[in-house]
Design an enzyme around this catalytic site. Sequence first.
Site, PDB file in Angstrom:
ATOM      1  N   ASN A  75       0.822  -1.222   0.000  1.00 20.68           N
ATOM      2  CA  ASN A  75       0.000   0.000   0.000  1.00 20.68           C
ATOM      3  C   ASN A  75       0.853   1.269   0.000  1.00 20.68           C
ATOM      4  OD1 ASN A  75       0.963   0.204   2.597  1.00 20.68           O
ATOM      5  ND2 ASN A  75      -1.027   0.073   3.614  1.00 20.68           N
ATOM      6  N   SER A  77       2.511   2.631   2.209  1.00 16.52           N
ATOM      7  CA  SER A  77       2.425   3.483   3.402  1.00 16.52           C
ATOM      8  C   SER A  77       3.813   3.804   3.951  1.00 16.52           C
ATOM      9  CB  SER A  77       1.584   2.804   4.489  1.00 16.52           C
ATOM     10  OG  SER A  77       2.142   1.547   4.835  1.00 16.52           O
ATOM     11  N   SER A 168      10.102 -11.416  14.210  1.00 15.16           N
ATOM     12  CA  SER A 168      11.180 -10.556  14.701  1.00 15.16           C
ATOM     13  C   SER A 168      11.768 -11.116  15.987  1.00 15.16           C
ATOM     14  CB  SER A 168      10.590  -9.171  14.979  1.00 15.16           C
ATOM     15  OG  SER A 168      11.494  -8.380  15.698  1.00 15.16           O
ATOM     16  N   TYR A 192       4.332  -3.866  19.344  1.00 16.66           N
ATOM     17  CA  TYR A 192       4.824  -4.362  18.047  1.00 16.66           C
ATOM     18  C   TYR A 192       5.187  -5.850  18.149  1.00 16.66           C
ATOM     19  CZ  TYR A 192       8.267  -5.383  14.411  1.00 16.66           C
ATOM     20  OH  TYR A 192       8.967  -5.973  13.404  1.00 16.66           O
ATOM     21  N   LYS A 196       3.553  -9.457  16.402  1.00 17.90           N
ATOM     22  CA  LYS A 196       4.306 -10.502  15.683  1.00 17.90           C
ATOM     23  C   LYS A 196       4.039 -11.877  16.305  1.00 17.90           C
ATOM     24  CE  LYS A 196       6.227  -8.081  12.538  1.00 17.90           C
ATOM     25  NZ  LYS A 196       5.873  -8.300  11.139  1.00 17.90           N
ATOM     26  N   ASN A 242      16.489   3.617  14.212  1.00 16.74           N
ATOM     27  CA  ASN A 242      17.536   2.594  14.274  1.00 16.74           C
ATOM     28  C   ASN A 242      18.926   3.191  14.057  1.00 16.74           C
ATOM     29  OD1 ASN A 242      15.043   0.836  12.755  1.00 16.74           O
ATOM     30  ND2 ASN A 242      15.897   0.088  14.656  1.00 16.74           N
TER      31      ASN A 242
END
Length: 383
Positions: A75, A77, A168, A192, A196, A242
Site C-alpha cells: 500500500n 504506506s 522478529s 509491536y 508478531k 535505528n
Amino acid sequence: MFWVDEQNSGSRTITSSNNDDTQEILAYFTRSYCKNKRGTEMEEKILVTGGAGYIGSHTVVQLLEAGLSVVVFDNLSNSSRAVIDRISKLTGSKSLDFIEGDIRDRTAVRHALRDQKISAVVHFAGLKAVGESETEPLKYYDNNVSGSVVLLEEMMKTDINTIVFSSSATVYGNPEYSQYHEDTPPAPANVYGRTKLIVEDILRDLKKSQPSWRIALLRYFNPVGAHDSGLIGENPKGIPNNLMPFIAQVAVGVRQKLSVYGNDYPTPDGTGLRDYIHVEDLAAGHLATLQYLKIKPTLLTLNLGTGQSYSVLDIIKAFEKASGKAIPYEVVGRREGDLAEYYADPSLAEKILGWKAQLGIDRMCADTWRWKKNNPAGYSNIK
Ligand code: NAD
Ligand code: UDP
C-alpha cells in the site's frame, strides 16, 4: 517436476521429496543457489506483501534473479513506487508485477491471489515502529494482525497454503540469556512484538488444523546494509529510530551527530550489543526457506541472524572506515526498553536450510554508505 538446475549438472531433475535424501538435496540446491542464483529455476509466482519496503525489495530482487515471477502487493504506506522501477532496472526482469493495495482490503487481496495464479506468499507487510506501537496500539493490531488474518483467509479460499512470515527477534522480549534460541520462550515487551507473536500463534494454530500448510516464521535480528548496486536500500521516514540509518544520515550531512544511548551497560565498551545482519543475507534466507517449504509441508520457526554481536561504538568505527567520514557522537542516557545485548543462535537455520549469513560488518557499512551517498534523500526526490 520439482527443481531444474541447469548450471551445475547440465540438467538435473528431482522428482522425489519424501525420502531420506531430502536434507542432502536441499543442501545441494541451497549451495547451488549461493554459488549462482540464476542456476536454480523455479516456475513459480510469488506474492510478496510489503515488497516495496526495505527487506521486501531486496528479497524481490533475489527471487527474480532465481527465475521466479513476483507480484509485489504494497500500500506504499512506508515505501515508494520508485522502488519497483529500481528493481526492474536492477534485474532487467519482465516477471515483476506491482499491485498497490492494502492487505486489509479483502477484495484486492483475493484478486491478487486468484488472478495472478500465485503459488506462495512472502508476507512482509506490516508496521514496525516500536515506539509508535505503544502510543497507537490499535493501528498496529489492525494492520499487522487483522491484515494477516485477511490475507490468510483469502489464501485459504484460493487454495494457496505456503507462507513465509516476517517475524522478529522482538518476540523474545527480555529473556535471561542474551543468545536467543528458537525454543527460548517468547515474551514480547511491546505492542509491536506482541503483534508478531500473535500472528505466529495464528499460523501455528492454522498448521494444527490444516496440516497441509507450509509455513515459515522467520525471526529477523537487526537488518542493515543495502544492495551493492546502491539502487535500493533502507529509506526511513522522518528521524530514524535505528542505529545504522541514523549513522548514515550523519555521514551524509543530514544530521549533525549521533546520540549514543548509554555507555554504562555491562558490555566491553559500555554500549549496547546487537546482531546486525546484512539485508542481502536475509533475502537469501527467504529464498532458501521457499525452497525448503516446497519440499517439506512443515512449519519452521527460525532465527535469521549472524550469531555475532557488535557494539554501537564498533558500528561507528566501521562506518567511519567504510565512508571516510567522521561520525560525531554524544553519549546520552539509555533509551527506555533497550537491552544490553542480544544475538541469535543461527545454527538451526544452517542445519535445516543450509543457509548461513555470509557478509560481515565492513560490507554492511560499505553497502549502506553507497546507498546513502547516491541517494541522500532516499527515494523522496525520485518520481
Ligand atoms: P518496511 O516498512 O520498509 O516495509 C514494509 C512494507 O509493507 C512497506 O513497503 C509498507 O508500505 C508495506 N505495508 C505496511 N502495511 C501494509 C498493508 N496494510 N498493506 C500493504 N502493504 C503494507 O519494513 P521492513 O524493514 O522491510 O520490514 C519488513 C517486515 O519485517 C515487517 O513486517 C517488519 O515488522 C519485519 N521486521 C523488520 C525488522 C527491521 O528491523 N527492519 C526486524 C524484524 C522484523
Ligand atoms: N542506538 C543508539 N543511538 C541511536 C539508535 C540506536 O545508540 O540513535 C543504539 C541502541 O541503544 C542499541 C543499538 O544502537 O544499543 C541498536 O539500536 P536499534 O534501534 O538499531 O536496534 P534495536 O535496539 O531495536 O535492536
